[in-house]
Design a protein around this motif. Structure first.
Motif, PDB file in Angstrom:
ATOM      1  N   VAL A  60      83.161 -34.640  17.411  1.00 38.41           N
ATOM      2  CA  VAL A  60      83.156 -33.210  17.699  1.00 38.41           C
ATOM      3  C   VAL A  60      83.845 -32.514  16.533  1.00 38.41           C
ATOM      4  N   VAL A  61      83.157 -31.542  15.957  1.00 40.33           N
ATOM      5  CA  VAL A  61      83.791 -30.779  14.871  1.00 40.33           C
ATOM      6  C   VAL A  61      84.161 -29.387  15.377  1.00 40.33           C
ATOM      7  N   ASN A  62      85.350 -28.982  15.027  1.00 37.24           N
ATOM      8  CA  ASN A  62      85.853 -27.651  15.347  1.00 37.24           C
ATOM      9  C   ASN A  62      86.047 -26.949  14.010  1.00 37.24           C
ATOM     10  N   VAL A  81      79.729 -26.425   1.352  1.00 33.89           N
ATOM     11  CA  VAL A  81      79.227 -27.805   1.388  1.00 33.89           C
ATOM     12  C   VAL A  81      78.118 -27.924   2.443  1.00 33.89           C
ATOM     13  N   PHE A  82      78.377 -27.383   3.652  1.00 35.86           N
ATOM     14  CA  PHE A  82      77.370 -27.445   4.722  1.00 35.86           C
ATOM     15  C   PHE A  82      76.106 -26.657   4.352  1.00 35.86           C
ATOM     16  N   TYR A  83      76.284 -25.623   3.501  1.00 39.63           N
ATOM     17  CA  TYR A  83      75.150 -24.729   3.200  1.00 39.63           C
ATOM     18  C   TYR A  83      74.293 -25.237   2.040  1.00 39.63           C
ATOM     19  N   GLU A  85      71.454 -27.281   0.606  1.00 37.62           N
ATOM     20  CA  GLU A  85      70.239 -27.867   1.175  1.00 37.62           C
ATOM     21  C   GLU A  85      70.337 -29.392   1.079  1.00 37.62           C
ATOM     22  N   HIS A  86      70.206 -30.072   2.234  1.00 37.89           N
ATOM     23  CA  HIS A  86      70.385 -31.526   2.250  1.00 37.89           C
ATOM     24  C   HIS A  86      69.565 -32.168   3.369  1.00 37.89           C
ATOM     25  N   LEU A  87      69.503 -33.484   3.326  1.00 36.09           N
ATOM     26  CA  LEU A  87      68.871 -34.233   4.425  1.00 36.09           C
ATOM     27  C   LEU A  87      69.690 -35.480   4.712  1.00 36.09           C
ATOM     28  N   HIS A  88      69.357 -36.129   5.839  1.00 34.49           N
ATOM     29  CA  HIS A  88      70.039 -37.358   6.234  1.00 34.49           C
ATOM     30  C   HIS A  88      69.003 -38.468   6.445  1.00 34.49           C
ATOM     31  N   ASP A  89      69.472 -39.727   6.378  1.00 35.47           N
ATOM     32  CA  ASP A  89      68.563 -40.865   6.543  1.00 35.47           C
ATOM     33  C   ASP A  89      68.228 -41.147   7.996  1.00 35.47           C
ATOM     34  N   GLU A  91      67.835 -39.538  12.164  1.00 32.01           N
ATOM     35  CA  GLU A  91      67.766 -38.392  13.077  1.00 32.01           C
ATOM     36  C   GLU A  91      69.183 -38.077  13.577  1.00 32.01           C
ATOM     37  N   GLU A  92      69.450 -36.811  13.798  1.00 34.23           N
ATOM     38  CA  GLU A  92      70.768 -36.436  14.302  1.00 34.23           C
ATOM     39  C   GLU A  92      70.661 -35.343  15.350  1.00 34.23           C
ATOM     40  N   ILE A  93      71.588 -35.373  16.304  1.00 34.23           N
ATOM     41  CA  ILE A  93      71.662 -34.327  17.328  1.00 34.23           C
ATOM     42  C   ILE A  93      72.876 -33.451  17.049  1.00 34.23           C
ATOM     43  N   ARG A  94      72.670 -32.157  17.191  1.00 35.78           N
ATOM     44  CA  ARG A  94      73.772 -31.202  17.122  1.00 35.78           C
ATOM     45  C   ARG A  94      73.783 -30.420  18.422  1.00 35.78           C
ATOM     46  N   TYR A  95      74.934 -30.454  19.125  1.00 28.29           N
ATOM     47  CA  TYR A  95      75.063 -29.771  20.408  1.00 28.29           C
ATOM     48  C   TYR A  95      76.227 -28.788  20.324  1.00 28.29           C
ATOM     49  N   TYR A 102      74.456 -20.964  12.419  1.00 27.26           N
ATOM     50  CA  TYR A 102      73.050 -20.954  12.024  1.00 27.26           C
ATOM     51  C   TYR A 102      72.676 -22.283  11.376  1.00 27.26           C
ATOM     52  N   PHE A 103      71.623 -22.895  11.898  1.00 30.47           N
ATOM     53  CA  PHE A 103      71.001 -24.016  11.199  1.00 30.47           C
ATOM     54  C   PHE A 103      69.734 -23.491  10.540  1.00 30.47           C
ATOM     55  N   ASP A 104      69.611 -23.707   9.260  1.00 33.81           N
ATOM     56  CA  ASP A 104      68.380 -23.355   8.556  1.00 33.81           C
ATOM     57  C   ASP A 104      67.576 -24.629   8.339  1.00 33.81           C
ATOM     58  N   TYR A 131      64.845 -31.294   5.166  1.00 30.26           N
ATOM     59  CA  TYR A 131      65.893 -30.530   4.489  1.00 30.26           C
ATOM     60  C   TYR A 131      66.413 -29.440   5.420  1.00 30.26           C
ATOM     61  N   HIS A 132      67.724 -29.269   5.428  1.00 30.38           N
ATOM     62  CA  HIS A 132      68.361 -28.253   6.261  1.00 30.38           C
ATOM     63  C   HIS A 132      69.704 -27.866   5.674  1.00 30.38           C
ATOM     64  N   ARG A 133      70.329 -26.873   6.285  1.00 29.58           N
ATOM     65  CA  ARG A 133      71.679 -26.454   5.896  1.00 29.58           C
ATOM     66  C   ARG A 133      72.298 -25.744   7.087  1.00 29.58           C
ATOM     67  N   PHE A 134      73.607 -25.548   7.046  1.00 31.23           N
ATOM     68  CA  PHE A 134      74.305 -24.962   8.189  1.00 31.23           C
ATOM     69  C   PHE A 134      75.335 -23.950   7.719  1.00 31.23           C
ATOM     70  N   THR A 135      75.530 -22.914   8.514  1.00 32.96           N
ATOM     71  CA  THR A 135      76.676 -22.027   8.292  1.00 32.96           C
ATOM     72  C   THR A 135      77.189 -21.477   9.615  1.00 32.96           C
ATOM     73  N   ILE A 143      82.414 -25.005  17.848  1.00 32.71           N
ATOM     74  CA  ILE A 143      82.747 -26.387  18.211  1.00 32.71           C
ATOM     75  C   ILE A 143      81.415 -27.064  18.491  1.00 32.71           C
ATOM     76  N   ALA A 144      81.111 -28.078  17.708  1.00 29.41           N
ATOM     77  CA  ALA A 144      79.811 -28.735  17.818  1.00 29.41           C
ATOM     78  C   ALA A 144      79.993 -30.233  17.972  1.00 29.41           C
ATOM     79  N   ARG A 145      79.228 -30.811  18.886  1.00 32.25           N
ATOM     80  CA  ARG A 145      79.170 -32.271  19.033  1.00 32.25           C
ATOM     81  C   ARG A 145      78.066 -32.778  18.121  1.00 32.25           C
ATOM     82  N   ARG A 146      78.395 -33.753  17.304  1.00 35.51           N
ATOM     83  CA  ARG A 146      77.406 -34.331  16.383  1.00 35.51           C
ATOM     84  C   ARG A 146      77.164 -35.765  16.822  1.00 35.51           C
ATOM     85  N   LEU A 147      75.904 -36.080  17.059  1.00 30.49           N
ATOM     86  CA  LEU A 147      75.577 -37.427  17.533  1.00 30.49           C
ATOM     87  C   LEU A 147      74.773 -38.151  16.468  1.00 30.49           C
TER      88      LEU A 147
HETATM   89  C1  KMT Z   1      74.833 -30.942   9.149  1.00 29.09           C
HETATM   90  O1  KMT Z   1      74.310 -32.037   9.278  1.00 29.09           O
HETATM   91  O2  KMT Z   1      74.336 -30.091   8.416  1.00 29.09           O
HETATM   92  C2  KMT Z   1      76.062 -30.655   9.876  1.00 29.09           C
HETATM   93  O3  KMT Z   1      76.553 -31.538  10.498  1.00 29.09           O
HETATM   94  C3  KMT Z   1      76.653 -29.304   9.830  1.00 29.09           C
HETATM   95  C4  KMT Z   1      77.844 -29.151  10.690  1.00 29.09           C
HETATM   96  S1  KMT Z   1      77.574 -29.326  12.422  1.00 29.09           S
HETATM   97  C5  KMT Z   1      78.002 -27.789  13.097  1.00 29.09           C
END
Ligand code: KMT
Ligand code: NI
Length: 177
Positions: A60-62, A81-83, A85-89, A91-95, A102-104, A131-135, A143-147
């Motif tokens: 959980v990130v606060n 850093v979150f903003y 543009e990036h990707l991950h290897d 699948e991920e859940i953000r709750y 904002y997730f772009d 590709y995505h980014r977050f702010t 406060i977001a749960r990252r799975l």
């Molecule tokens: C992501 O993968 O871009 C993130 O985990 C951003 C932070 S989660 C609110």
């Protein structure tokens, strides 16, 4: 409740602003890009979904000004850093448990950003390779749960020609064709 629309690409305005171009995007369009949306108010339903999809790790990130001892430039460094543009290897859940942000999501077909405004109860499943980014928004609080699926592969691969050409990204592109 989630709101999804095309980002206005006005980069002279703070990225924490809404950047709403006025063009709405449906959840069905988002789904075509492999991004799934759920609104879940019972945390137990998040656990069930995670179990069904074989998730094994979470945190959980606060993120707020307080997290950074009221040092706004430290917070902005993190957001920068979150903003990226990036990707991950994986699948991920953000709750989203509290606050908003904002997730772009990059629409690889239209080469546009789809901005997803998220708040309490909103859950996004972000496929591997997109590709995505977050702010945060101007409220500077989430406060977001990252799975995470397996071993926590939390590593972000920032956009580059090499990452464009990676198996993860190429498989993702194939999956949305
Ligand atoms: C992501 O993968 O871009 C993130 O985990 C951003 C932070 S989660 C609110
Ligand atoms: Ni990410």
């Amino acid at each position: 409740m989630v709101r999804t629309y095309i980002h206005d690409n006005n980069n002279s305005e703070d990225f924490r602003s809404s950047h709403d171009s006025g063009v709405e995007v449906t959840l069905a369009q988002l789904q075509k890009l492999g991004v799934l949306y759920y609104h879940l108010t019972n945390p137990k339903d998040v656990e069930t979904l995670a179990q069904e999809r074989g998730y094994k790790n979470q945190d959980v990130v606060n993120i707020s000004l307080e997290t950074f001892q009221n040092d706004e430039s430290a917070l902005l460094n993190k957001l920068n850093v979150f903003y990226e543009e990036h990707l991950h290897d994986d699948e991920e859940i953000r709750y989203i448990e509290e606050g908003e942000g904002y997730f772009d999501i990059r629409d690889a077909m239209a080469n546009e950003w789809i901005r997803c405004y998220v708040e309490h109860g909103d859950l996004l499943i972000v496929p591997a390779g997109v590709y995505h980014r977050f702010t945060l928004s101007h409220t500077n609080f989430i406060i977001a749960r990252r799975l995470f699926k397996d071993e926590p592969k939390w590593e972000a691969h920032n956009k580059s020609e090499q990452v464009d050409d990676s198996i993860t990204h190429r498989q993702y592109l194939k999956s949305i064709q």
